[in-house]
Design a protein around this motif. Structure first.
Motif, short mmCIF file in Angstrom:
data_model
loop_
_atom_site.label_atom_id
_atom_site.label_comp_id
_atom_site.label_asym_id
_atom_site.label_seq_id
_atom_site.Cartn_x
_atom_site.Cartn_y
_atom_site.Cartn_z
N GLU A 480 0.82 -1.21 0.00
CA GLU A 480 0.00 0.00 0.00
C GLU A 480 0.85 1.26 0.00
O GLU A 480 0.48 2.28 -0.59
CB GLU A 480 -0.97 -0.01 1.19
N ALA A 482 3.72 1.45 -1.51
CA ALA A 482 4.18 1.56 -2.89
C ALA A 482 3.07 2.11 -3.80
O ALA A 482 3.32 2.94 -4.68
CB ALA A 482 4.66 0.20 -3.39
N ASP A 483 1.84 1.66 -3.58
CA ASP A 483 0.72 2.18 -4.37
C ASP A 483 0.53 3.68 -4.13
O ASP A 483 0.31 4.45 -5.06
CB ASP A 483 -0.58 1.45 -4.00
N TRP A 484 0.61 4.07 -2.89
CA TRP A 484 0.45 5.49 -2.55
C TRP A 484 1.48 6.33 -3.29
O TRP A 484 1.18 7.36 -3.89
CB TRP A 484 0.59 5.66 -1.04
N LEU A 485 2.71 5.83 -3.25
CA LEU A 485 3.82 6.50 -3.90
C LEU A 485 3.56 6.64 -5.41
O LEU A 485 3.74 7.70 -6.00
CB LEU A 485 5.07 5.65 -3.67
N GLU A 486 3.07 5.57 -5.99
CA GLU A 486 2.79 5.54 -7.42
C GLU A 486 1.70 6.56 -7.79
O GLU A 486 1.84 7.32 -8.74
CB GLU A 486 2.37 4.12 -7.79
N PHE A 487 0.62 6.55 -7.00
CA PHE A 487 -0.47 7.49 -7.29
C PHE A 487 0.01 8.94 -7.14
O PHE A 487 -0.27 9.78 -7.98
CB PHE A 487 -1.65 7.26 -6.35
N LYS A 488 0.74 9.21 -6.09
CA LYS A 488 1.18 10.58 -5.83
C LYS A 488 2.17 11.03 -6.89
O LYS A 488 2.14 12.18 -7.32
CB LYS A 488 1.84 10.66 -4.45
N ARG A 489 3.05 10.14 -7.28
CA ARG A 489 4.05 10.52 -8.28
C ARG A 489 3.37 10.83 -9.60
O ARG A 489 3.71 11.79 -10.27
CB ARG A 489 5.09 9.43 -8.47
N TYR B 158 12.10 -3.96 -0.84
CA TYR B 158 11.85 -2.88 -1.80
C TYR B 158 13.18 -2.37 -2.34
O TYR B 158 13.98 -1.83 -1.58
CB TYR B 158 11.07 -1.75 -1.10
N ILE B 163 8.89 -4.12 -5.47
CA ILE B 163 8.72 -5.02 -4.33
C ILE B 163 9.02 -6.44 -4.77
O ILE B 163 8.57 -6.88 -5.83
CB ILE B 163 7.27 -4.95 -3.82
N ALA B 437 -1.78 -5.52 -3.63
CA ALA B 437 -2.61 -4.86 -2.62
C ALA B 437 -4.08 -5.26 -2.72
O ALA B 437 -4.72 -5.59 -1.72
CB ALA B 437 -2.46 -3.34 -2.74
N TRP B 484 -9.65 1.29 -5.84
CA TRP B 484 -8.29 0.89 -6.23
C TRP B 484 -8.24 0.56 -7.71
O TRP B 484 -7.34 1.00 -8.45
CB TRP B 484 -7.87 -0.32 -5.38
N PHE B 487 -8.48 3.76 -9.79
CA PHE B 487 -7.22 4.52 -9.81
C PHE B 487 -6.18 3.83 -10.69
O PHE B 487 -5.50 4.46 -11.49
CB PHE B 487 -6.66 4.67 -8.39
N LYS B 488 -6.06 2.53 -10.53
CA LYS B 488 -5.03 1.80 -11.29
C LYS B 488 -5.35 1.81 -12.78
O LYS B 488 -4.46 1.94 -13.62
CB LYS B 488 -4.96 0.35 -10.79
N LYS B 491 -4.45 5.06 -14.29
CA LYS B 491 -3.00 5.13 -14.43
C LYS B 491 -2.52 4.34 -15.63
O LYS B 491 -1.67 4.78 -16.39
CB LYS B 491 -2.39 4.56 -13.13
N GLU C 486 -8.23 14.17 -3.19
CA GLU C 486 -7.27 14.63 -4.20
C GLU C 486 -7.23 13.69 -5.40
O GLU C 486 -7.28 14.14 -6.55
CB GLU C 486 -5.91 14.72 -3.51
N PHE C 487 -7.16 12.39 -5.13
CA PHE C 487 -7.11 11.41 -6.21
C PHE C 487 -8.39 11.47 -7.05
O PHE C 487 -8.35 11.47 -8.27
CB PHE C 487 -6.92 10.00 -5.68
#
Lengths: 493, 493, 493
Positions: A480, A482-489, B158, B163, B437, B484, B487-488, B491, C486-487
């Motif tokens: 989770e 890593a997912d957060w990081l991905e979405f934010k980036r 990581y 991961i 996730a 989820w 969002f994915k 992306k 935000e997302f």
């Protein structure tokens, strides 16, 4: 007891001046006269206590292993009285900032380790070396931890699409973190109040009530013996039963009690503990109890039926512990000093390891001291278990320290990636490392999940290392984060 | 008891050769001579046990319903002795890979169901038909479940924004999943060690310590009676009290104990259980106990004051259970065989249902067998409750099996959508279905939330079906899985 | 007791017509004749009860403070009998829709507060003023709460990439929310059934079984005394022990029991409660018990050893409570009426505050009434604690009401931002405010985290205000709600 109490009460009623004869000092007798009706619950509780029944002289006459006091000489005037209200609340009046005039006596509200040391000096001396007695400062005066407290207890507000954090107020901290860690109890003034005995003046105390293990007292001492030795019965069985430890050691950050209760040891305690002798001093393994409680492993004087000592009594709780498991980012050897605010890592943080896990050896006990502590604990295990059992248990436990630290490294790499890529603000921006969503996930990684897994390993509470806040959550958390990081980036780009 | 023990000890001390006369075999007497000082806790615990007090002949002389042994004929040499160290640890020496020479005896470390079967053959025979005795293989040898274990216990690392999962080591598995499911205990070699009686050699055991219900033993038997009948007191009251079940049945994956404890039954046990007779065999409803514990409903021989049998004793724990509630993706009729690794669904997975919920009828008990088991359980309910009460309870419970399965279908459709749209990798890509996730959310759906809801329904622990990991979380999970996915997918595009 | 029972049974066996002489009515004697074998557990349980041992005349002859019945005159025919099956199940036959002909008697299944009021009128009168007796309607008939129930209990399905919610069925609601809140028990018809005594007809009940505190009964009364006074022993110690309260007050939405058990009070109960007298009426602080249970603070008649009343018995559970802490969006003064469905806020919602927190003063008790209730509770505290201790505790608690409400305002602003920006549908779109992921987070904010923090404050269970569903989770939730927003907003654009 009942007889003594009845006689004492009768004598006190008939000839108040003779109260002393039956063991109750005349000062305590004066207290009881009113408090029997103003705080009847507290008085009745005390009347059940050993304090109310045994004089210091009698206590000191016991064979050394059976003694519950550790002083070598009777303090003046205390030998022939039982330990009543006045013997504690009127002790050391000049040292106490909270002393006040009360019906002709100098009384203080807050009884402290220094007061208790009158009869229990050895225990208090050990306790000062205990991490617990330093719990207030170790939390409140460590900048890293102080910051964690602020972003935990401060109210997060939301205005104009932005979150900001208020500073937590003192009352909030007193009932949350400092409930266990201890408040600073200070005299703020005096207040007169009507009572059934006319107007009386009492000190106003800040940080009160509190019984935290690291309480800063109005006589400048640290700690509160009643955290575990509950007023006013002070029964040793309460300190020995796990419920006392549960007051502070049950949450997700330190689930020791939960783990114990599902362990085989906890099961035996719950199922058969009602038949044990939880009052005996010394405590004889197998005869008085058939499975350890928290106290048995960590604190109590344990002997065998033959009278051999399995473990000496200690109030420095890590005497039998080579590893510090909880509270910090990585499990590591215990710190040499109970004052952990003196520690600094190379990055300048008041932490016993780098953020990436390397221990700051100079501040920590060495392998030899660790070995000694492990041996001390093993002697307790070996009172019931054979050598191969105990060796297997330790091997798994130290393996789990390694694997949980390794998992925390992964979580830390993720948080660092968040800082490096600018999707979260960290040390480089001089921002708190506890105030953003991914940082909170990182905290849960070590504070909840790695800790739970280690406790589960240490005390055999299987599911607390798997699905009950254990390994399952560590791996889910990594995904989770890593997912957060991905979405934010993605968003940032 | 005390008398017998005192006499036996005195006799043993005065005329060691006569120990037998007082019930302690000379072999056990030899054990005790040293172990009274090397493992005093274990010996003292055993001395409290019925094993230490009753000879097999005396045990067999009891009326049949009161008998705690199930053999029909006394084994040679065992009739007139109490069951001491040697009677168990020296039993069947040639079958035990872990047998070693010890002070002139062939001793083994791990006492197994085969050893216990010497006196308790019926119970062991039933237990072999119990899912629990197969718990090691059913978890470790089922490819689907083995995979879940791997991604739960293996450390997620990581590196380079990616991961990956390490394989879990054996020590980790031994203290996590296999703590309850049982390890494989194997002899790895021999090690000489200095003891207070000189150098001695002991076997080195892998997978040790362990008391899991499906332990694979060094005599090739499966299970560990001491999982529930705790060493060395073997008190029936421990097996009957819920704390024993809590060791393995309390986590979010199987919250049976938690549900029980907030149920009316658990409340009565906690409030009034201290006044019950938890030792009596047979166990008389209303007289000996006034509300069921886990054992009362699932295992114990229950009779009425008139001597009628309410339920026969069983160690095949699903004799009174038509439905398998937990551990698997969907609740379903119990499998015919306790070895569930033989099951395959049409998709080729070792599961008793398709991923979409259809049960694999050939492997599962039929409606008639389900009805028979339900009736067996109902007889226990009806000992206190009227027919309408019991019918209402069952109707709700079977409705909840339906609705929780239906909710799991929704979660499964979401995970399949994730696989189909390529935002997660699943069976088609030969990827684990437990490592991403959203897959972990899917697992929690059935392993935590649907299970909790079903247990809550089965035993009336209301909030475990609502806000305490119940329906609230199922619906929240569906929303979050859908988010989820959204969002994915965004992306990915 | 045993003696009376033995004699009664013997007499009943020898001369059935004389049963009355020994205190058991002839009607009850007829019940027992069969039910001793058909529901032996229930009968044996009743035989342990005070009901089975004391006649009403004897009960009324006790000094007023010791009396466990509150009627002023003996009802006809009840004076000289103990309270058996018939005295309750045959009471008020014409008022009961569930009355049926049974072996010559008019029997009803569901014993109700109206039946209990025959001997306990004062308690029932108070209970009608208790929020609990209205728990069914307050949940099911409040449109806001009814909506929350629907989206909690209804199965969420997923078809064509869309989530929709089924209406929950009655059986689900009966075993989830209404398990505690109470079902509506209705007669649905009659069913004939073979019994060991031939064919018999029994009413079919909908909403059965149930013992919820707000049950709607077949005689139109509300509540179930057996929710706390457990059948058929009706032991006052069960109502006084915290385990009874735990049945409904342990989940994350209302963690009162969990908080109590880690508090100092709970610790004393767990450690030393086995030595208390939990049966005494009245209940003497210090003598009978040394720390409060739930009942001691909220319900019981408490006196001192001198016979002074510390607190009067009450069955209106908020008599000592100025604040309503849980269940609703904001903590607020208690409502004047136990029927909270009459409340409407300015926005037209059946809530005692606006969504933004302003209390609807007209429906709520005023500061004076709050002060009175606080004083009533303080008298309980002051039985053991000094004035400064109690004042400090209240000050922190009311501060925490303020700060947790403030945090809920932040969460509410976030949800409103979601509605305003169109990423979630709310009141304006006439959509449920409980069916989307962010709405569920908002619910958890007040229903789980703010509540837990307030309970922790009220009863000193530190970590439940920090890491165990406390402030930590409130702040984390704010961050995660903002991230979700935000997302979603990014996606929408």
């Amino acid at each position: 007891m009942t007889t003594r109490r009845v006689v004492a009460t009768l004598i006190a009623l008939m000839w108040p001046c003779c109260a002393l004869a039956a063991g109750i000092s005349s000062a305590t007798s004066d207290c009881l006269e009113c408090h029997r009706s103003t705080t009847p619950g507290a008085v009745a509780d005390w009347e059940r206590s050993r304090h109310a029944q045994v004089t210091l002289k009698e206590a000191m006459a016991r064979p050394s292993r059976e003694r519950r006091v550790s002083l070598s000489q009777t303090p003046k005037g205390l030998a022939d009285v039982v330990i009543g209200c006045a013997e504690c609340h009127n002790q050391n009046p000049r040292k106490h900032q909270d002393t006040f005039e009360h019906e002709g006596y100098k009384v203080h509200v807050v009884v402290t380790p220094k007061d208790c040391a009158t009869c229990h000096p050895t225990e208090v001396k050990q306790y000062i070396q205990n991490l617990m007695s330093h719990a207030h400062g170790n939390l409140n005066k460590n900048p890293v931890y102080h910051d964690l407290m602020e972003f935990t207890n401060g109210v997060a507000t939301y205005e104009d699409m932005k979150i900001s954090y208020k500073k937590p107020d003192a009352q909030t901290s007193a009932e949350s973190c400092n409930y266990c860690h201890g408040t600073k109890v200070e005299v703020k003034g005096t207040k007169a109040r009507d009572t059934e005995f006319g107007e009386m003046a009492f000190p106003i105390l800040g940080g009160w009530p509190n019984q935290g293990v690291g309480r800063i007292n109005p006589d400048e001492s640290m700690g509160s013996c009643t955290a575990c030795h509950t007023r006013h019965q002070f029964s040793i069985q309460m300190a020995r039963k796990p419920y006392t430890c549960a007051e502070c050691h049950q949450g997700p950050d330190v689930p020791a009690y939960k783990v114990y209760m599902v362990s085989k040891h906890g099961n035996i305690f719950s199922s058969l503990g009602g038949q044990w002798n939880v009052e005996a001093v010394p405590w004889t393994v197998g005869k008085d109890f058939t499975a350890p409680t928290c106290a048995a492993c960590h604190a109590s004087l344990i002997v065998t039926e033959d009278g051999n000592v399995v473990a000496e009594r200690t109030h420095r709780m890590n005497d039998r512990l080579p590893w510090r498991l909880f509270g910090l980012i990585y499990a590591h050897p215990h710190s040499k000093s109970p004052d952990t605010t003196i520690i600094k890592n190379k990055a300048g943080l008041a932490l016993p390891t780098e953020l990436t896990g390397e221990p700051m050896a100079t501040y920590l006990i060495d392998a030899q001291e660790q070995g000694k502590r492990r041996k001390t604990m093993e002697k307790v295990c070996l009172a019931c278990h054979h050598d191969g059992w105990v060796a297997g248990q330790w091997s798994r436990f130290e393996n789990t320290i390694k694997t949980t630290n390794e998992s925390t490294v992964a979580a830390t790499k993720l948080i660092m990636a968040a800082w490096d890529t600018g999707v979260a603000k960290g040390l480089a921006e001089d921002d708190s490392i506890f105030n953003e969503a991914i940082e909170k996930k990182w905290v849960e990684h070590w504070l909840f999940f790695a800790n739970s897994t280690r406790f589960s390993s240490a005390m055999a509470g299987a599911d607390y290392g798997v699905f009950a806040n254990g390994r399952w959550y560590m791996n889910k958390n990594i995904q989770e984060m890593a997912d957060w990081l991905e979405f934010k980036r993605k968003k940032t780009k």
